[in-house]
Scaffold this active site. Structure first.
Site, PDB file in Angstrom:
ATOM      1  N   LYS A  74       1.502  -1.257  -0.290  1.00 31.11           N
ATOM      2  CA  LYS A  74       0.316  -0.214  -0.080  1.00 31.11           C
ATOM      3  C   LYS A  74       0.859   1.460   0.351  1.00 31.11           C
ATOM      4  CE  LYS A  74      -3.910   1.780   2.857  1.00 31.11           C
ATOM      5  NZ  LYS A  74      -4.672   1.737   4.640  1.00 31.11           N
ATOM      6  N   SER A 127      -9.561   1.199   3.363  1.00 33.27           N
ATOM      7  CA  SER A 127      -8.999   2.412   2.719  1.00 33.27           C
ATOM      8  C   SER A 127      -7.844   1.893   1.752  1.00 33.27           C
ATOM      9  CB  SER A 127      -8.331   3.708   3.323  1.00 33.27           C
ATOM     10  OG  SER A 127      -6.796   2.777   3.959  1.00 33.27           O
ATOM     11  N   SER A 163      -9.549  -1.439   7.596  1.00 30.99           N
ATOM     12  CA  SER A 163      -9.594  -1.013   5.393  1.00 30.99           C
ATOM     13  C   SER A 163      -8.285  -2.035   5.308  1.00 30.99           C
ATOM     14  CB  SER A 163      -8.089   0.121   5.746  1.00 30.99           C
ATOM     15  OG  SER A 163      -8.647   1.476   5.447  1.00 30.99           O
TER      16      SER A 163
END
Ligand code: GLN
Length: 478
Positions: A83, A158, A182
């Site tokens: 990420k 997210s 997330s």
């Protein structure tokens, strides 16, 4: 060289076996993943692909293997995405924010160091919500991520790019972060497994902070044993993170695979105004199936469900307002070229650098910490957190696992909830409990809605340090 069919969905042992037998080479695998990434570029899962680097590393590792097959690490054959809030030395990291655009990290996160030391290959960095704030991967300077099951819909957030990178078959595992859901919620929205380990299980060193006492690195994949192998590599104590647990990660498979288990679920998980009837029905079916299989499945009353999301947002925005204060155009972050005075450096840099959602949370966090409101909000939320934690400790003595839907709703249309941010916050209702309590939680695919084809996830939570119990649940869920 042709690659075996369905290679993009292979588990790590299958990949390793194919390399051993000569059916597959590591460079061939990386090329295949890269082709899939490029073929799905429109979904916006990646911010950047490390193509040349990944290919070169694949060649080097294949040579290492050819020279001495016993010399390669546990993650030989594992290609992972990270990420865009995880630092990798010599690579850009931006948390999908303008304020860090172009910033290159000087050091690598502990997880990155450990992945590389175990011979994994990092294929690229994935798109996400700015500073991991969001539930749909719509708040990114790179634009929204799209769900491969239906590109008009969100992939969750997210860590939406992380989930989609696995969904499109461009890597084995995606490494993300989970502050309030997330990792689990995008895994559920994309039909994958997502693990948030217990707080402190994996070092946060090199993870750009959102809310430090909640943040936890987690991973998304298709095969639970792969997640277990990955956890055994990246988890454990770390001198760079004093909150990283000293406790060893047990690697052995739980011996009691056939034993009957004690499951519980909260009342608000089957009965809640925000719960989509499709999700509710799927969850109830699972409860019944477990009962029929002879497990104990009991409903538990949780009297504070209305306070979970508010407590989570008060505490995380408070921590975020402090964590993000370092991005001021002086210590960290892009400096506004327009600024003339010192004050303007601060205000313009932050106004131009942060997106609307991040600004809103900084304001909210500053407000709840301010002298006049601290007692009314921040300390109340802290009390709530303590209640959750104590309640949970008792619960975990009575049951092996706590079940919940991962999300009360199915993936929504991109842009659909722009005007209703509260609805998006409330959709975190089933995931924030694990972060407030600090316990491990795993989301696994439950069913697909036959009408829309969209995926529904179920969440299994357990007491601290029981990640491996969760990761060996295959016998129950399939
Ligand atoms: N959706 C939650 C939030 O916006 C969770 C985010 C996360 O886990 N990073 O805060």
């Amino acid at each position: 060289m042709a690659v075996p069919e369905n290679i993009a969905h292979f588990s790590l042992p299958q990949i390793q076996e194919s390399i051993r037998s000569g059916d597959l080479t590591l460079p061939g695998l990386v090329d295949h993943y890269l082709e899939n990434a490029i073929a799905h570029q429109d979904l916006n899962a990646y911010v950047e692909l490390f193509s040349a680097e990944a290919q070169n590393r694949a060649i080097a590792l294949q040579e290492k293997y050819a020279t001495d097959p016993a010399s390669v690490g546990l993650l030989f054959g594992a290609v992972v995405s990270i990420k865009d809030n995880i630092c990798y030395a010599g690579h850009q990291v931006s948390a999908a924010s303008r304020i860090l655009e172009g910033f290159e990290s000087l050091y690598s996160a502990t997880v990155v160091e450990r992945l590389l030391a175990a011979d994994a290959i990092i294929i690229g960095r994935t798109n996400c919500d700015e500073f991991a704030m969001g539930s749909a991967s719509e708040h990114s300077i790179y634009g929204p991520v799209k769900n491969a099951d239906d590109p008009t819909r969100v992939p969750g957030g997210s860590s939406g790019g992380t989930a989609v990178s696995v969904q499109i078959g461009s890597c084995l595992i995606g490494i993300g972060s989970d502050t309030g859901g997330s990792v689990r919620q995008p895994a559920a929205f994309c039909g994958l497994a997502g693990l948030k380990p217990g707080y402190g299980r994996i070092s946060r060193h090199g993870l750009l902070a959102y809310a430090s006492s909640f943040d936890q690195i987690g991973m998304i994949g298709r095969h639970l044993p792969d997640l277990a192998t990955c956890l055994s590599v990246i988890g454990g104590p770390d001198a760079y993170d004093m909150t990283a647990s000293q406790e060893d990660i047990p690697v052995e498979i739980e011996s009691e695979l056939t034993e009957k288990k004690r499951f519980c679920y909260f009342d608000f998980c089957v009965d809640h105004p925000g719960l989509d009837p499709i999700v509710q029905a799927a969850f109830r079916r699972k409860l019944e199936a477990l009962k029929s299989a002879g497990h104990v499945v009991e409903q538990v009353k949780f009297p504070w469900s209305a306070y979970l999301v508010p407590a989570y947002y008060v505490l995380t925005t408070a921590e975020a307002s402090s964590n993000l204060s370092r991005y001021d155009g002086i210590r960290f972050g892009r400096r506004s070229p327009e600024a003339q005075t010192v004050e303007e450096v601060y205000t313009r840099s932050r106004t131009e650098g942060f997106g609307a959602e991040v600004q809103k949370r900084i304001l909210l966090g500053t407000f709840v910490l301010s002298a006049g409101y601290y007692d009314a909000y921040y300390s109340q939320a802290q009390k709530m957190r303590r209640i959750v934690s104590e309640f949970n400790q008792e619960l975990m003595q009575q049951y092996d696992f706590l079940l919940a839907p991962t999300s009360p709703v199915l993936p929504w249309k991109i842009g659909e909830k722009d005007q209703d941010p509260i609805a998006v916050y409330l959709s975190d209702i089933y995931t924030v409990y694990a972060n407030l309590a600090g316990i491990p939680a795993l989301s696994i695919p439950l069913e697909r809605d036959p009408k829309s084809g969209l995926s529904i996830g179920i969440q299994v939570m357990a007491a601290n340090f029981r990640e491996n119990a969760l990761l060996h649940l295959d016998w129950i869920v399939h």
